[in-house]
Motif scaffolding. Structure first.
Motif, PDB file in Angstrom:
ATOM      1  N   MET A   6      -7.870 -11.722   7.933  1.00 19.90           N
ATOM      2  CA  MET A   6      -9.118 -11.009   7.659  1.00 19.90           C
ATOM      3  C   MET A   6     -10.317 -11.808   8.154  1.00 19.90           C
ATOM      4  O   MET A   6     -11.271 -11.245   8.693  1.00 19.90           O
ATOM      5  CB  MET A   6      -9.242 -10.726   6.158  1.00 19.90           C
ATOM      6  CG  MET A   6      -8.325  -9.613   5.679  1.00 19.90           C
ATOM      7  SD  MET A   6      -8.268  -9.478   3.889  1.00 19.90           S
ATOM      8  CE  MET A   6      -9.795  -8.597   3.581  1.00 19.90           C
ATOM      9  N   PHE A  52      -4.843  -0.271   7.305  1.00 20.47           N
ATOM     10  CA  PHE A  52      -4.979   0.502   6.075  1.00 20.47           C
ATOM     11  C   PHE A  52      -6.323   0.214   5.405  1.00 20.47           C
ATOM     12  O   PHE A  52      -6.996   1.110   4.895  1.00 20.47           O
ATOM     13  CB  PHE A  52      -3.839   0.151   5.120  1.00 20.47           C
ATOM     14  CG  PHE A  52      -3.960   0.771   3.766  1.00 20.47           C
ATOM     15  CD1 PHE A  52      -3.569   2.075   3.546  1.00 20.47           C
ATOM     16  CD2 PHE A  52      -4.476   0.050   2.690  1.00 20.47           C
ATOM     17  CE1 PHE A  52      -3.682   2.657   2.300  1.00 20.47           C
ATOM     18  CE2 PHE A  52      -4.593   0.629   1.444  1.00 20.47           C
ATOM     19  CZ  PHE A  52      -4.200   1.928   1.250  1.00 20.47           C
ATOM     20  N   LEU A  53      -6.734  -1.042   5.443  1.00 25.53           N
ATOM     21  CA  LEU A  53      -7.996  -1.435   4.816  1.00 25.53           C
ATOM     22  C   LEU A  53      -9.203  -0.977   5.627  1.00 25.53           C
ATOM     23  O   LEU A  53     -10.338  -1.149   5.207  1.00 25.53           O
ATOM     24  CB  LEU A  53      -8.054  -2.961   4.641  1.00 25.53           C
ATOM     25  CG  LEU A  53      -7.070  -3.551   3.635  1.00 25.53           C
ATOM     26  CD1 LEU A  53      -7.094  -5.069   3.705  1.00 25.53           C
ATOM     27  CD2 LEU A  53      -7.430  -3.081   2.234  1.00 25.53           C
ATOM     28  N   GLY A  54      -8.949  -0.413   6.810  1.00 21.43           N
ATOM     29  CA  GLY A  54     -10.060   0.084   7.618  1.00 21.43           C
ATOM     30  C   GLY A  54     -10.673  -0.984   8.497  1.00 21.43           C
ATOM     31  O   GLY A  54     -11.801  -0.837   8.964  1.00 21.43           O
ATOM     32  N   LEU A  55      -9.958  -2.097   8.726  1.00 21.98           N
ATOM     33  CA  LEU A  55     -10.529  -3.187   9.521  1.00 21.98           C
ATOM     34  C   LEU A  55     -10.015  -3.158  10.951  1.00 21.98           C
ATOM     35  O   LEU A  55     -10.372  -4.009  11.754  1.00 21.98           O
ATOM     36  CB  LEU A  55     -10.168  -4.533   8.882  1.00 21.98           C
ATOM     37  CG  LEU A  55     -10.610  -4.678   7.428  1.00 21.98           C
ATOM     38  CD1 LEU A  55     -10.144  -6.002   6.860  1.00 21.98           C
ATOM     39  CD2 LEU A  55     -12.112  -4.566   7.321  1.00 21.98           C
ATOM     40  N   ARG A  70     -19.844  -7.875   8.357  1.00 25.30           N
ATOM     41  CA  ARG A  70     -19.869  -9.182   9.031  1.00 25.30           C
ATOM     42  C   ARG A  70     -20.669 -10.218   8.239  1.00 25.30           C
ATOM     43  O   ARG A  70     -21.478 -10.964   8.797  1.00 25.30           O
ATOM     44  CB  ARG A  70     -20.416  -9.037  10.453  1.00 25.30           C
ATOM     45  CG  ARG A  70     -19.395  -8.377  11.359  1.00 25.30           C
ATOM     46  CD  ARG A  70     -19.927  -8.267  12.764  1.00 25.30           C
ATOM     47  NE  ARG A  70     -20.016  -9.573  13.404  1.00 25.30           N
ATOM     48  CZ  ARG A  70     -19.086 -10.056  14.202  1.00 25.30           C
ATOM     49  NH1 ARG A  70     -18.025  -9.368  14.448  1.00 25.30           N
ATOM     50  NH2 ARG A  70     -19.232 -11.226  14.760  1.00 25.30           N
ATOM     51  N   PHE A 112       0.828  -1.207   0.000  1.00 28.88           N
ATOM     52  CA  PHE A 112       0.000   0.000   0.000  1.00 28.88           C
ATOM     53  C   PHE A 112       0.860   1.254   0.000  1.00 28.88           C
ATOM     54  O   PHE A 112       0.385   2.335  -0.319  1.00 28.88           O
ATOM     55  CB  PHE A 112      -1.010   0.008   1.146  1.00 28.88           C
ATOM     56  CG  PHE A 112      -0.456  -0.302   2.507  1.00 28.88           C
ATOM     57  CD1 PHE A 112      -0.503  -1.590   2.998  1.00 28.88           C
ATOM     58  CD2 PHE A 112       0.081   0.692   3.293  1.00 28.88           C
ATOM     59  CE1 PHE A 112      -0.009  -1.891   4.247  1.00 28.88           C
ATOM     60  CE2 PHE A 112       0.573   0.402   4.551  1.00 28.88           C
ATOM     61  CZ  PHE A 112       0.525  -0.899   5.029  1.00 28.88           C
ATOM     62  N   ALA A 166      -0.494  -3.487   9.780  1.00 33.94           N
ATOM     63  CA  ALA A 166      -0.683  -2.164   9.188  1.00 33.94           C
ATOM     64  C   ALA A 166      -1.590  -2.256   7.970  1.00 33.94           C
ATOM     65  O   ALA A 166      -2.409  -1.362   7.727  1.00 33.94           O
ATOM     66  CB  ALA A 166       0.665  -1.557   8.810  1.00 33.94           C
ATOM     67  N   ALA A 167      -1.462  -3.359   7.216  1.00 33.65           N
ATOM     68  CA  ALA A 167      -2.324  -3.522   6.039  1.00 33.65           C
ATOM     69  C   ALA A 167      -3.787  -3.600   6.457  1.00 33.65           C
ATOM     70  O   ALA A 167      -4.656  -2.984   5.837  1.00 33.65           O
ATOM     71  CB  ALA A 167      -1.924  -4.780   5.269  1.00 33.65           C
ATOM     72  N   ALA A 222     -13.077 -10.772  10.836  1.00 37.78           N
ATOM     73  CA  ALA A 222     -14.511 -10.838  10.556  1.00 37.78           C
ATOM     74  C   ALA A 222     -15.245 -11.504  11.706  1.00 37.78           C
ATOM     75  O   ALA A 222     -16.354 -11.105  12.075  1.00 37.78           O
ATOM     76  CB  ALA A 222     -14.759 -11.603   9.260  1.00 37.78           C
ATOM     77  N   LEU A 233      -1.742   6.351   6.729  1.00 39.14           N
ATOM     78  CA  LEU A 233      -1.496   6.268   5.295  1.00 39.14           C
ATOM     79  C   LEU A 233      -2.817   6.299   4.528  1.00 39.14           C
ATOM     80  O   LEU A 233      -2.955   6.991   3.524  1.00 39.14           O
ATOM     81  CB  LEU A 233      -0.773   4.950   5.029  1.00 39.14           C
ATOM     82  CG  LEU A 233       0.406   4.983   4.095  1.00 39.14           C
ATOM     83  CD1 LEU A 233       1.293   3.807   4.365  1.00 39.14           C
ATOM     84  CD2 LEU A 233      -0.067   4.958   2.687  1.00 39.14           C
ATOM     85  N   ARG A 241      -4.092   9.338   1.910  1.00 43.43           N
ATOM     86  CA  ARG A 241      -4.212   8.968   0.508  1.00 43.43           C
ATOM     87  C   ARG A 241      -5.075   9.954  -0.282  1.00 43.43           C
ATOM     88  O   ARG A 241      -4.797  10.272  -1.425  1.00 43.43           O
ATOM     89  CB  ARG A 241      -4.815   7.572   0.457  1.00 43.43           C
ATOM     90  CG  ARG A 241      -5.077   7.021  -0.878  1.00 43.43           C
ATOM     91  CD  ARG A 241      -5.166   5.531  -0.776  1.00 43.43           C
ATOM     92  NE  ARG A 241      -6.276   5.116   0.073  1.00 43.43           N
ATOM     93  CZ  ARG A 241      -7.009   4.028  -0.179  1.00 43.43           C
ATOM     94  NH1 ARG A 241      -6.749   3.306  -1.210  1.00 43.43           N
ATOM     95  NH2 ARG A 241      -7.978   3.687   0.626  1.00 43.43           N
ATOM     96  N   GLY A 266     -14.788  -9.199  14.935  1.00 49.50           N
ATOM     97  CA  GLY A 266     -15.240  -7.827  14.789  1.00 49.50           C
ATOM     98  C   GLY A 266     -14.047  -6.903  14.700  1.00 49.50           C
ATOM     99  O   GLY A 266     -13.027  -7.143  15.347  1.00 49.50           O
ATOM    100  N   PRO A 267     -14.162  -5.834  13.886  1.00 42.52           N
ATOM    101  CA  PRO A 267     -13.021  -4.941  13.680  1.00 42.52           C
ATOM    102  C   PRO A 267     -12.514  -4.321  14.980  1.00 42.52           C
ATOM    103  O   PRO A 267     -13.266  -4.201  15.941  1.00 42.52           O
ATOM    104  CB  PRO A 267     -13.586  -3.852  12.758  1.00 42.52           C
ATOM    105  CG  PRO A 267     -14.740  -4.486  12.080  1.00 42.52           C
ATOM    106  CD  PRO A 267     -15.314  -5.460  13.064  1.00 42.52           C
ATOM    107  N   GLY A 318      -0.588   2.543   9.470  1.00 45.65           N
ATOM    108  CA  GLY A 318      -1.380   2.097   8.317  1.00 45.65           C
ATOM    109  C   GLY A 318      -2.616   2.958   8.126  1.00 45.65           C
ATOM    110  O   GLY A 318      -2.967   3.338   7.004  1.00 45.65           O
TER     111      GLY A 318
END
Lengths: 306, 284
Positions: free
Chosen positions: B142, B230-233, A270, A146, B226-227, B146, B246, B250, B149-150, B243
């Motif tokens: 990921m 970065f993905l918002g999770l 979810r 990224f 960090a990824a 899931a 960043l 963006r 929960g984030p 992350g």
């Protein structure tokens, strides 16, 4: 060779079954009622939820659910999205081409760059060429896609305007994402090729070829590179997991369609069947390429055929 | 030149294996250690170095380029990027340490138990690890996010769980290699119990390789944690995690690239340092 292939296939099927079982157990451990989640948006009555539970087979004993899950998987049925009520398999199939395109292009770029860097580093070992090539390889391993993706956008798209920064469709959209992901991939390939080539160069048959006065290019291509590339192929195949992971992030950086976006959306909502589906497809792809790489390696390196 | 290089390589000199050089004569490893120490120190001392905190906004100073006093510029809310980097080290490093502890805590006993004893236990454990490894690392993480929960602690758990499987594999391979040594046979011959063999004979000899791989794994968990952010999770929006910073920067890449580039640079250097240290420790 047939025996070896068959045993590998059996092993892969066993691992796939275990992976599917892990996914099943994980889903069972997750709090929350799927039927409730499915119908939450429409404000369904408790009776409707109960009916849906029965329809989904959630009232059956666990072993029955497990058996049905495996049977569904065997038929390629990955279940139904809790959010959209659509077949997970179809949703994944829709997104698969974009991700596969990115993964293939990145593999081609990464493998070429990695083999070139590794070969150069090994041939000019302990010189500045080696330092530069191995340095680039470690940089590829350590740079988050990224970040390198943003650098690429900044340089090639915002400043130079050579390539579009976002979206998909034609080849021009593919260049930056594939190069970004490929660069990350090239690191591990280069390191392995370097070690392999150094090892092969020590083999008596290289000395023999040199002594016979064969042309250098021939020695390099046929005697040195060919046996060294075999293990590199396995590494590239084993990097498919890395590649899929990287593709998820790359797709986000370059705002591309694909499995990554599907998975990220599913996690935020979810929508567990979709997450599970993507993970299982990833595992399947990983095992299949591992199998193919094994066979390819046998074909590339005749010593393994006995 | 090429021919000479080929000949020189094809005929190895005697004693070609170079021993690990001491840290003082390995400038890259030294620099890596210094960088990691600096980041850790910055994270610990952040409240003293930057008492205004990472959230202090000042709309009148939004998107200022780097200059005196604001060495790395400001982001779209006028927050000092350097200050946020310092504070961000707390989130990033702590997540890395938590995840690494989980990976080693889970992977090490598993790998030692499998590789140190062999037989049926080894086979069953390793097939399980294979199944675990079949899921691509980040996708596995990921999926765990899931389920949990984030959130930042989910990210640490997820990345740690994903890193545990490779760690178990390496621990097993190392343990197996050592188990083939004659002194293990000797220990068993005098009646040492399997666990004594593993803990007193295999573990100390496996330690260098395991520490080296842990350093590499630290790089992996930092990168992938960090990824996920970065993905918002992971962390909630606005958190000064690298992350996430960043991802926020963006949107302003064209006008204020420093807001996205600085955290990426810090992260890359940190991962690079972990990898270089891992390589250095891994040399025989």
């Amino acid at each position: 060779m047939l025996g070896h292939g068959f045993r590998r296939l059996l092993g892969a099927v066993l691992v796939l079954w275990l992976a599917a079982t892990l996914a099943f157990v994980a889903m069972q451990l997750t709090p929350g009622d799927p039927a409730q989640t499915l119908l939450a948006a429409s404000g369904a009555s408790p009776e409707e939820v109960a009916r849906r539970r029965a329809q989904l087979g959630l009232d059956d004993p666990l072993p029955v659910q497990y058996a049905r899950y495996l049977a569904d998987l065997a038929r390629g049925d990955l279940g139904v999205s809790w959010l959209h009520g659509r077949s997970v398999g179809r949703m994944i199939l829709e997104q698969l081409p974009a991700t596969a395109e990115l993964a293939l292009a990145a593999t081609a770029f990464g493998a070429l760059l990695g083999v070139a860097l590794g070969l150069l580093a090994a041939l000019y070992r302990d010189t500045w060429v080696d330092t530069l090539a191995t340095g680039l390889a470690v940089l590829g391993l350590s740079t988050p896609v990224f970040w390198s993706g943003l650098l690429a956008i900044l340089l090639f798209s915002l400043y130079l305007g050579w390539f579009p920064s976002a979206g998909g469709g034609d080849l021009r959209h593919l260049v930056l994402p594939a190069a970004t992901l490929g660069f990350a991939l090239s690191g591990s390939v280069a390191r392995l090729v370097r070690a392999q080539v150094i090892e092969v160069l020590r083999m008596p048959f290289v000395m023999a070829a040199l002594a016979r006065g064969l042309p250098l290019r021939r020695i390099l291509l046929l005697h040195v590179l060919r046996p060294a590339v075999g293990p590199a192929v396995t590494v590239v195949a084993l990097q498919l997991g890395f590649l899929l992971s990287g593709a998820v992030v790359t797709e986000s950086v370059f705002a591309r369609q694909g499995l990554g976006r599907l998975a990220v959306q599913a996690i935020l909502w979810r929508d567990l069947p979709v997450v599970r589906g993507v993970a299982l497809v990833g595992a399947l792809a990983y095992l299949l390429t591992g199998l193919l790489a094994d066979l390819l390696q046998v074909w590339l390196d005749p010593r393994l055929r006995e | 030149m090429l021919e000479r290089a080929l000949c020189a390589l094809a005929i190895p000199p005697l004693g070609a294996v170079s021993p690990r050089r001491p840290l003082g004569r390995q400038p890259l490893a030294m620099l890596s250690l210094l960088w990691l120490a600096a980041v850790a120190l910055g994270a610990v001392l952040a409240p003293y170095l930057a008492p205004t905190g990472p959230m202090a906004t000042d709309p009148s100073r939004a998107l200022l380029p780097p200059g005196p006093g604001i060495w790395l510029g400001t982001d779209f809310l006028g927050r000092d990027v350097l200050v946020r980097l310092l504070w961000g080290g707390r989130w990033t490093l702590w997540m890395g340490v938590e995840a690494l502890a989980l990976a080693v805590g889970l992977g090490l006993p598993l790998g030692l138990a499998a590789g140190g004893t062999g037989g049926l236990r080894d086979m069953v454990l390793m097939r399980l690890v294979d199944a675990w490894l079949a899921f691509p690392g980040l996708l596995l993480a990921m999926a765990v996010v899931a389920i949990l929960g984030p959130g930042l602690s989910s990210v640490a758990v997820a990345v740690g769980l994903a890193a545990a499987a490779p760690y178990a594999r390496v621990a097993r391979a190392t343990a197996r290699e050592i188990r083939a040594q004659p002194y293990i046979d000797a220990a068993r011959a005098v009646g040492a119990s399997p666990w004594r063999v593993i803990l007193r004979h295999i573990l100390p000899n496996a330690a260098p390789a395991l520490v080296a791989f842990a350093a590499t794994q630290l790089g992996w968990v930092l990168l992938n944690g960090a990824a996920l952010n970065f993905l918002g999770l992971g962390v909630p929006p606005g958190t000064p995690e690298w992350g996430a910073m960043l991802a926020e920067g963006r949107a302003y890449l064209r006008d204020a690239p420093w807001a996205a580039l600085a955290p990426g640079f810090a992260l890359t250097l940190t991962v690079l340092a972990a990898n270089v240290l891992g390589d250095w420790l891994g040399q025989e």
